[in-house]
Design a protein around this motif. Structure first.
Motif, mmCIF file in Angstrom:
data_model
loop_
_atom_site.group_PDB
_atom_site.id
_atom_site.type_symbol
_atom_site.label_atom_id
_atom_site.label_comp_id
_atom_site.label_asym_id
_atom_site.label_seq_id
_atom_site.Cartn_x
_atom_site.Cartn_y
_atom_site.Cartn_z
ATOM 1 N N LEU A 91 -36.128 -25.614 10.140
ATOM 2 C CA LEU A 91 -34.766 -26.047 9.816
ATOM 3 C C LEU A 91 -33.764 -24.906 9.870
ATOM 4 O O LEU A 91 -32.642 -25.044 9.377
ATOM 5 N N THR A 92 -34.132 -23.801 10.480
ATOM 6 C CA THR A 92 -33.271 -22.614 10.446
ATOM 7 C C THR A 92 -32.096 -22.676 11.420
ATOM 8 O O THR A 92 -31.177 -21.860 11.313
ATOM 9 N N GLN A 93 -32.104 -23.608 12.371
ATOM 10 C CA GLN A 93 -31.024 -23.632 13.359
ATOM 11 C C GLN A 93 -30.129 -24.866 13.227
ATOM 12 O O GLN A 93 -29.380 -25.199 14.144
ATOM 13 N N LEU A 94 -30.196 -25.536 12.098
ATOM 14 C CA LEU A 94 -29.360 -26.713 11.889
ATOM 15 C C LEU A 94 -27.897 -26.306 11.786
ATOM 16 O O LEU A 94 -27.550 -25.266 11.235
ATOM 17 N N ASP A 95 -27.022 -27.168 12.292
ATOM 18 C CA ASP A 95 -25.588 -26.901 12.254
ATOM 19 C C ASP A 95 -24.884 -28.163 11.746
ATOM 20 O O ASP A 95 -24.910 -29.202 12.396
ATOM 21 N N GLY A 96 -24.270 -28.061 10.584
ATOM 22 C CA GLY A 96 -23.532 -29.191 10.052
ATOM 23 C C GLY A 96 -24.406 -30.307 9.499
ATOM 24 O O GLY A 96 -23.952 -31.447 9.397
ATOM 25 N N VAL A 97 -25.644 -29.987 9.136
ATOM 26 C CA VAL A 97 -26.565 -30.984 8.582
ATOM 27 C C VAL A 97 -26.907 -30.595 7.149
ATOM 28 O O VAL A 97 -27.400 -29.488 6.896
ATOM 29 N N GLU A 98 -26.658 -31.491 6.214
ATOM 30 C CA GLU A 98 -27.000 -31.245 4.815
ATOM 31 C C GLU A 98 -28.490 -31.490 4.621
ATOM 32 O O GLU A 98 -28.997 -32.564 4.935
ATOM 33 N N VAL A 99 -29.195 -30.491 4.106
ATOM 34 C CA VAL A 99 -30.631 -30.601 3.855
ATOM 35 C C VAL A 99 -30.847 -30.932 2.382
ATOM 36 O O VAL A 99 -30.409 -30.184 1.500
#
Length: 212
Positions: A91-99
């Motif tokens: 999940l290190t390259q997510l952009d604009g995604v709430e985890v």
């Protein structure tokens, strides 16, 4: 005579001249052993999963973070629930995604989340099935059933030939009280007037990333 008696009488009459059951042909087969296939097991798995209208991509293990991020961006997901034991690197390259960490979220709360990312326990080539045994990197069953998008990462060495081999591979999980989920494509039904409807009892979208 009742209708049942009539049917059974006719069956007995039809079998009256049959001397006995034919000997069964011997089958050389060992339960749990790999089934020989006319193509590589991984190729068969990818083909069968795609037959179920799932999206499948193959990549190296180091490409998983980028592939996960690209998949979520493609589907327009802005929120994601993650199982507690999921590999952080994915999940290190997510952009604009709430985890969102799963902390006993209710079905209503899960329904407000766009996607889930999980690992898997086993992939079955013959049936194109992904098996979750709900270990920590897959999370509880509700995570893979309620969000509309399921991104699942399958390692090549998790893919086996058929269901008996899969059950053998699952080992203790198959005989424990822990539930298992067998996923063959996105959720779909055609019960009503034979019209295919997706997302009825599970994710509408299944995106499978196979790592080699």
């Amino acid at each position: 005579m009742s209708s049942r008696d009539v049917v059974l009488a006719r069956v007995r009459e039809a079998l009256s001249d049959v001397s006995g059951a034919a000997d069964e042909a011997p089958v050389e087969w060992t339960y749990g052993a790999p089934t020989a296939m006319d193509e590589p097991v991984l190729d068969r798995f990818v083909e069968r999963v795609e037959d179920y209208r799932a999206v499948v991509e193959r990549c190296g293990a180091d490409e998983v973070p980028a592939r996960v991020a690209a998949a979520l961006a493609h589907y327009g997901a802005t929120s994601l629930v993650r199982p507690p034991g999921l590999d952080d690197a994915w999940l290190t390259q997510l952009d604009g995604v709430e985890v969102i960490e799963d902390s006993a979220l209710t079905p209503l709360q899960l329904n407000e989340i766009d996607a889930v990312v999980t690992a898997c326990a086993v992939g079955v080539a013959e049936t194109g099935t992904i098996v979750l045994d709900h270990a920590d990197d897959q999370g509880r069953r509700a995570l893979s059933l309620v969000p509309d998008i399921h991104v699942c990462v399958v390692a090549a060495d998790q893919v086996v030939s058929d269901v008996p081999e899969a059950i053998t591979r699952l080992g203790d999980a198959a005989t424990s009280r822990r539930p298992m989920t067998f996923i063959s494509g996105p959720s779909a039904t055609s019960d009503i007037e034979l019209s295919r409807v997706e997302g009825v009892h599970g994710p509408r979208t299944l995106h499978v990333i196979v790592t080699e």
